[in-house]
Structures are given as C-alpha cells and as structure tokens.
Design a protein around this motif. Structure first.
Motif, short mmCIF file in Angstrom:
data_model
loop_
_atom_site.label_atom_id
_atom_site.label_comp_id
_atom_site.label_asym_id
_atom_site.label_seq_id
_atom_site.Cartn_x
_atom_site.Cartn_y
_atom_site.Cartn_z
N ARG A 58 -12.04 9.27 -6.20
CA ARG A 58 -12.02 7.87 -6.00
C ARG A 58 -11.11 7.18 -7.11
NH1 ARG A 58 -11.20 7.60 -2.34
NH2 ARG A 58 -11.72 5.27 -2.10
N SER A 87 -2.46 5.81 -5.39
CA SER A 87 -4.00 6.62 -5.35
C SER A 87 -3.48 7.94 -5.74
CB SER A 87 -4.24 6.19 -3.95
OG SER A 87 -5.50 7.13 -3.71
N SER A 110 -5.75 10.20 -4.11
CA SER A 110 -6.30 10.61 -2.98
C SER A 110 -5.34 11.70 -2.43
CB SER A 110 -6.77 9.60 -2.17
OG SER A 110 -8.07 8.71 -2.74
N ASP A 123 0.83 -1.12 0.03
CA ASP A 123 0.07 -0.05 0.08
C ASP A 123 1.05 1.11 -0.01
OD1 ASP A 123 -1.53 2.00 0.42
OD2 ASP A 123 -2.76 1.17 2.37
#
Ligand SMILES: Cc1ncc(COP(=O)(O)O)c(C=O)c1O
Length: 397
Positions: free
Chosen positions: A252, A241, A243, A207
């Motif tokens: 998203r 991501s 984000s 991640d």
C-alpha cells in the motif's frame, strides 16, 4: 435514521457482480484460469522484506503524516529521472497508502462546493477505475462520464466537450496508461488538457499507476507536460503507485505530486483524517523507488506475455495489443455481449475474465464496455498462454 442517498445509485462493485453472474455456472475445465483482477503476481523485489525487518523499530511510533523525508526524497529523485524535472519534496509530494485513497481524497481536498454558483461537475473517462465516481458523489458533484472508445483512441475526445460543462468542471480524472484499455495520453494530449484546465479553471487528476508497465517508449506524464508548457503545477495532481511498478500492491504505497498550494490542502485533510503508512513500510517504499533493475525485469515479463498474446490473437477481429498496462480489452464476438462472452468462456473453457460493462457506466450513447471483456495478463507466462489460447478457441473460432 434514513441511510444517505449519496451512493444509492452506485452499482455493485465489479467483482461481486462477476461472482453473482457465475455463481451457478461450473467451470468447463479442471484447471480454471483466473484473468479478472489486476492483482500483480510477479515477485516483488527481495530487498523489501529486508528493509522492513531492519526498520522494524519504526513500528513503535506514529509515522509522519506527509511521508518520511527519506521517502519523499527518493520519490522526488525518481520523478526527476523519469520526467526530467525534480519536484520539491518539501512542498510538492504527499505519500499515500496506495493511490486509491488519494484518488478519493483529492476530491474532498480540492473540489469546491459550488463553482460560479452551480453544482460542480467531475469528469470521468468511461470505462474507468471506479473510485473516481465515488469521489465525485462524496463531494456531491455531478460525475459526468466521457466515453473513451476505439473511435476516440480509447481516451476522452477533448474536442467534443461542451463549453458550459467545462465551465462548471472542478476536476477532470484521466488515467494514462488507461485501465482497462492500455491507451497512453501523448504529451500533446496532456498539454491540451492542461490548457483547457487553465481556460476553464479546473484541476486535472492524472492516475498514472500503470506508467512503468509499457512495451514501447515510456508513457509521458502530466508532470512532464506541466513543465514543457510552463503550466502552473497546481493545475494537475499526478498519482503514482508501487503496486504495479514493483509488484507491491500489498505494501500500500503511492504518492501524489502537485503544486504547493494544492499540497497544503491535501496535507491538511490528511492530518485530520488520513492514515499514514507505517514507517518501516515507508522506508521499504523509498528503497523500491530508488531501484530500477526490478522494474525493468518486471516490464520484460509483461512484454513476453503481450508478445505471446499478439501471436495467439493475431486472427481475432478487433483485438489490439495495448501500448501499456497489463490488460487486454477485447471486443466480444458477434452476437455476444460482455456478460454472455464471460459466461460462455467460464462454462466452456474455465477461463475467468471481466465483462467490460462492469467497468463503465450507461450513457446516452450506450455503455462503451458492453461489447468488451477485460483479461488481465498477471498470471505466469504459461498460464497466460493457455488462458488466451482457450479464450480464442472458445469465443473466436
Ligand atoms: C487505474 C488504477 N488506478 C489506481 C489503482 C490503485 O492502486 P493502488 O491503490 O494499489 O496504488 C488501480 C489498482 O488496480 C488502478 O487500476
């Protein structure tokens, strides 16, 4: 009908727990400062709205399941610039509605029901981003929490892992830069983990959604380690991501990067059960991955806040300025655990932080978040300075 037992041991999510903790506690200031949630508040790049408007006709039809070619191409280019090797966008990239759903579904797609006749284990750093544990429970694997403390450099100690546990491990989640501690796995660390994955036949789930918010050198990624060590790309799945990188949590948009073999399974699951991101939003995401100027500006805003934090917290015992990410992981003062420190800070100074234990699990060696609070430096610089000054004066004076 009886409700499933799968999730019955799950604690409430961190934010409802915090609301309960502070429900009857009035804030001790007329201008409370919120430092709990990792919700980016800097501006997203202005071109995003323009691209969505220009591409609005694309809302008509169903979007491509695995991501539009333009988006996968822009992502492959970004990976190539960032980590030195461009992946094949046809076979190695899957776009996602943010990484959280991918971090969940990767277990569905890749964790076997049994490993060598045993119930598989899914290894999770502790503290951690909570979806990893739910992913493990959903596939009925055993989540095993690996404490990541100051003593272990805030990453799991790879040398302390039990060999029998590694043999039944299906997936190993690792967050780098880590939420909440901001620790960064070095290339050597990633390579050691990949070597263990090869030796014991498991997949590393990396991640890396904070990888563009850093102060020093850019954090290395698992993809880079895969290339450097000549590892099979199916040994790791990297998640990225927009984000945090682009302040686009509301868009998203994220992606998974792995070997073609994993990708077939992940795409197949998504074809049956996934919700692809609307096409105009995919085009906006492609524009965001292609632009670095807004990312540099964003990084500079965070860097200024961490510089201020270093000054304000200079005398606070144990306070560390993390290499990356946008959280401070602060040890609580003598005599207060994380919940007590959070309550005191809210009652006396109107500053809201999160008790560290809400991000971690109890283990035989205790809960590694017990004596910590997490403060998110997402507010504007002025508010951050006021919040941290009050935090220091209330808890550490
Ligand atoms: C460590 C970590 N991973 C993943 C996510 C999910 O990000 P998103 O779904 O917005 O891509 C977050 C969000 O806060 C996070 O902190």
């Amino acid at each position: 009908m009886k409700a499933p037992e799968r999730f019955s041991a799950l604690p409430d999510y961190a934010f409802p727990r915090l609301r309960t903790l502070l429900a009857d506690v009035p804030p001790g200031a007329s201008d409370p400062i919120e430092m709990t949630i990792g919700d980016p508040r800097h501006d997203p790049p202005a071109f995003v709205g323009e691209v969505v408007a220009a591409e609005a006709a694309g809302f008509r039809g169903y979007p491509p399941n695995e991501g539009a070619p333009e988006l996968r191409g822009a992502i492959a280019d970004w990976v190539g610039r960032r980590y030195g090797t461009r992946p094949d966008p046809e076979t190695q990239i899957l776009t996602l509605n943010g990484t959280r759903e991918g971090l969940y579904n990767v277990a569905m797609a890749l964790a076997p029901e049994r490993k060598d006749g045993q119930r598989p284990a899914i290894l999770v750093p502790n503290p951690f981003y909570q979806v990893y544990a739910v992913a493990a429970l959903s596939v009925e694997a055993e989540p095993v929490y690996l404490n990541a403390t100051k003593a272990t450099g805030h990453l799991p100690d790879l040398d302390a892992l039990d060999l029998a546990l590694l043999d039944r491990t299906a997936l190993f989640y690792l967050c780098s830069p880590a939420n909440p501690q901001g620790a960064v796995a070095s290339l050597d660390y990633w390579e050691r983990l990949l070597t263990l994955a090869e030796r014991h036949d498991f997949v590393v789930v990396a991640d890396e959604c904070y990888c563009e918010v850093y102060r020093g050198p850019p954090p290395p990624g698992v993809w880079e380690a895969v290339q450097r060590g000549g590892h099979d790309p199916n040994r790791a799945v990297a998640f990225h991501s927009l984000s945090k990188r682009s302040n686009l949590a509301g868009l998203r948009s994220g992606f998974a990067l792995t070997g073609a073999q994993n990708m077939v399974r992940m795409r197949q699951l998504r074809a049956y059960a996934g919700a692809p991101q609307p096409l105009p939003l995919q085009m906006a995401a492609a524009a965001a991955w292609a632009d670095e100027a807004h990312v540099e500006a964003n990084r500079a805003l965070y860097a200024a806040k961490f510089e201020a934090a270093a000054d304000i917290l200079a005398g606070v015992p144990g306070a560390e300025i993390p290499e990356a990410g946008f959280f401070l992981w602060l040890p609580t003062p003598e005599g207060l655990d994380g919940e007590a420190a959070t309550t005191t800070l809210w009652r006396e100074a109107g500053v809201k932080v999160l008790p560290g234990a809400y991000l971690a699990r109890d283990t035989e060696a205790g809960n590694p978040g017990d004596r910590y609070i997490r403060a998110a430096l997402v507010a504007p610089l002025d508010d951050t300075i006021r919040g941290l000054s009050r935090l220091r004066d209330t808890l550490y004076r």
